[in-house]
Design an enzyme around this catalytic site. Structure first.
Site, PDB file in Angstrom:
ATOM      1  N   HIS A 195      -3.158  -1.964  -2.131  1.00 29.64           N
ATOM      2  CA  HIS A 195      -3.326  -3.375  -1.573  1.00 29.64           C
ATOM      3  C   HIS A 195      -4.616  -3.837  -1.698  1.00 29.64           C
ATOM      4  CE1 HIS A 195       0.354  -1.808   0.167  1.00 29.64           C
ATOM      5  NE2 HIS A 195       0.772  -2.898   0.308  1.00 29.64           N
TER       6      HIS A 195
ATOM      7  N   ASP B 174       5.577  -4.544  -7.933  1.00 28.43           N
ATOM      8  CA  ASP B 174       4.903  -4.527  -6.645  1.00 28.43           C
ATOM      9  C   ASP B 174       4.355  -5.867  -6.343  1.00 28.43           C
ATOM     10  OD1 ASP B 174       4.152  -3.545  -3.906  1.00 28.43           O
ATOM     11  OD2 ASP B 174       3.238  -1.746  -4.931  1.00 28.43           O
TER      12      ASP B 174
END
Length: 517
Positions: free
Chosen positions: A191, A268
């Site tokens: 992230h 993702d």
């Protein structure tokens, strides 16, 4: 802002295909007008997050409104159970996560849990789940996988990944094994940055790929890519953007060294730091589609129409310039539509209410309880003091979902006192003051120490050691990955921070059974 579908070309296939491959999120508990318009214009998927859910009745109304615009829509959610829940963000999950199921190591139980979780999703109109995590948590210090993995053993992960896929899909909800080719041996959260998994191909095949092979054999409808660099496969591009990884390994036939996967490949979230900060979301989207991805997950952070228009326009421009072939885009869009059609047909089958008791049964079986030798431990029966040590949550888990046992103990034992502590409270110069504060707060009360991934946080380990030394009668509940040796008079490892894991721990602490609800 560009016009999504030019005047006079409402049925233009290029525009519809460019929309079909996007899986965007939005803000709110009802569909905004822009989502409705784009669904009618060809958008094939919508992603839901905790911000979109208040309760099951509201969620069912939301998904019905989405489906009214596109009957074949894929309604996606990230509902792993355990620490990662969107259905129960405000309360904690009714289902233990992967590590708890791996600790039990009963594939039939894993299949049952996934089936009942799937029933809960299907009852709300959700037909596509970004789960399970098939990652082998081979690096104990992994900051983003941890309890989301079934464990550190590839074969254990494989049998439970397959069982989870089978259980979920048996009730008509598409499973998505993630994060290919394996996010378990990382020390960086994708992230925020770009992790590197620098292993040789033999280790990759004997460890990280094993659960994905099992997922494919079990018929997983989707596979999600990982934003990680695997130099042995591609020294230049992360897996999500790598043709060598997606087309050359995941798609390629087994006789050519591949896994032979023919289902949907989804990225993702494309706005995660590993991609957005390195390539940008538009360029990342194009590289992913060129590499062989069929769907682009976006909207966890950039949940607006402008993002959808930006990515749509980039895809259309790439096709018109010849950079991205029309055939590649059409193939990707067709895979999205085929999965949507499968989900629509599956939704016509018999529906049953989920059996919530299975989650608590599984959480009970996952407990590992160690009592200090020769030191009997009486149940907690009166107003304990609970000190919870909370690390910063990773983005996948989020910090909105409550964890721990303080509230559950307070509901049973009025007068329970609870305090929360973080890294700043246990900094070296603050540690003496923290220990004194906890000991003063506990006084003549039973002391319960709540920790999570102690082995990853030196500040937490130091505080725990000091407190247990001062109060050897302390009761310790570890709700992360249990690595350190048991300490205190009683040590309970729950293998995850789901609500049901907390309920199971409270049963042991108080000697009283809970009621599944």
């Amino acid at each position: 802002m560009s016009i999504l579908i030019p005047s006079g070309t409402v049925n233009d296939q290029l525009h519809r295909d460019a929309l079909a491959v996007l899986q965007p999120g939005f803000v709110g508990t009802t569909p905004p007008d822009w989502i409705r318009r784009h669904l009618a214009a060809g958008l094939g998927s919508v992603a839901l997050f905790g911000r979109n859910v208040t309760d099951t009745a509201q969620l069912a109304e939301l998904t019905a409104a989405l489906r009214a615009e596109n009957p074949d829509i894929l309604v996606a959610i990230d509902e792993e159970g355990g620490d990662v829940t969107r259905l129960e963000t405000g309360s904690g999950s009714s289902w233990p996560g992967n590590l708890a199921l791996g600790a039990v190591d009963d594939p039939a139980l894993t299949r049952d849990v996934a089936r009942e979780l799937g029933r809960a999703l299907a009852a709300c109109g959700v037909n596509y789940n970004w789960a399970p995590s098939a990652d082998v948590n081979s690096n104990p210090g992994n900051p983003v996988i941890g309890v989301r993995s079934f464990g550190a053993d590839p074969e254990l992960c494989a049998r439970h990944t397959a069982a989870w896929v089978e259980g979920l899909q048996s009730v008509g909800v598409a499973a998505c094994a993630k994060h290919f080719p394996g996010h378990g041996d990382t020390a960086v959260d994708s992230h925020h940055g770009l992790p590197v998994v620098d292993v040789d191909v033999d280790l990759l095949r004997s460890r990280d790929l094993v659960p994905f092979k099992a997922a494919i054999a079990a018929g997983a409808k989707a596979v999600m890519t990982a934003h990680i660099m695997v130099p042995v496969l591609d020294p230049s591009l992360p897996a999500t953007l790598s043709k060598a990884v997606l087309s050359g390994l995941l798609r390629a036939r087994p006789e050519d060294g591949g896994l032979g996967y023919d289902g949907l490949i989804v990225t993702d979230a494309i706005e995660m730091g590993a991609i957005a900060d390195t390539y940008g979301t538009s360029e990342g989207t194009l590289l992913a589609l060129e590499a062989g991805a069929d769907a682009i997950c976006v909207g966890g952070e950039h949940a607006d129409e402008e993002t959808v228009l930006q990515l749509h326009d980039a895809i259309v421009a790439a096709v018109r310039s010849g950079r991205l072939s029309e055939e590649r885009l059409a193939d990707a869009a067709d895979r999205v539509r085929r999965l949507g059609s499968w989900a629509r047909i599956e939704a016509q089958g018999e529906r049953r209410e989920p059996d919530l008791s299975i989650g608590l049964q599984a959480a009970r079986r996952a407990l590992r309880v160690v009592r200090a030798p020769g030191r009997p431990v009486a149940p907690v029966t009166d107003r304990p003091y609970v000190a919870s040590f909370s690390p910063q949550a990773n983005v996948a888990v989020g910090d909105e979902t409550p964890w721990g046992v303080a509230g559950m103990l307070a509901a049973r034992l009025p007068g329970t006192r609870a305090e929360n502590f973080g890294p700043a409270d246990a900094a070296p110069e603050q540690l003496d003051a923290l220990v004194a504060r906890v000991l003063a707060g506990a006084q003549d009360r039973r002391l319960v120490l709540m920790v999570r991934d102690t082995h990853r946080h030196d500040w937490m380990s130091a505080a725990l050691h000091r407190l247990v030394t001062a109060r050897p009668d302390a009761l310790v509940v570890e709700m992360g990955v249990p690595q350190a040796a048991p300490v205190g008079a009683l040590h309970i490892a729950t293998h995850g921070a789901a609500r049901v894991c907390g309920l199971a721990a409270v049963e042991v602490l108080t000697g009283q059974p809970q009621i599944a609800s």
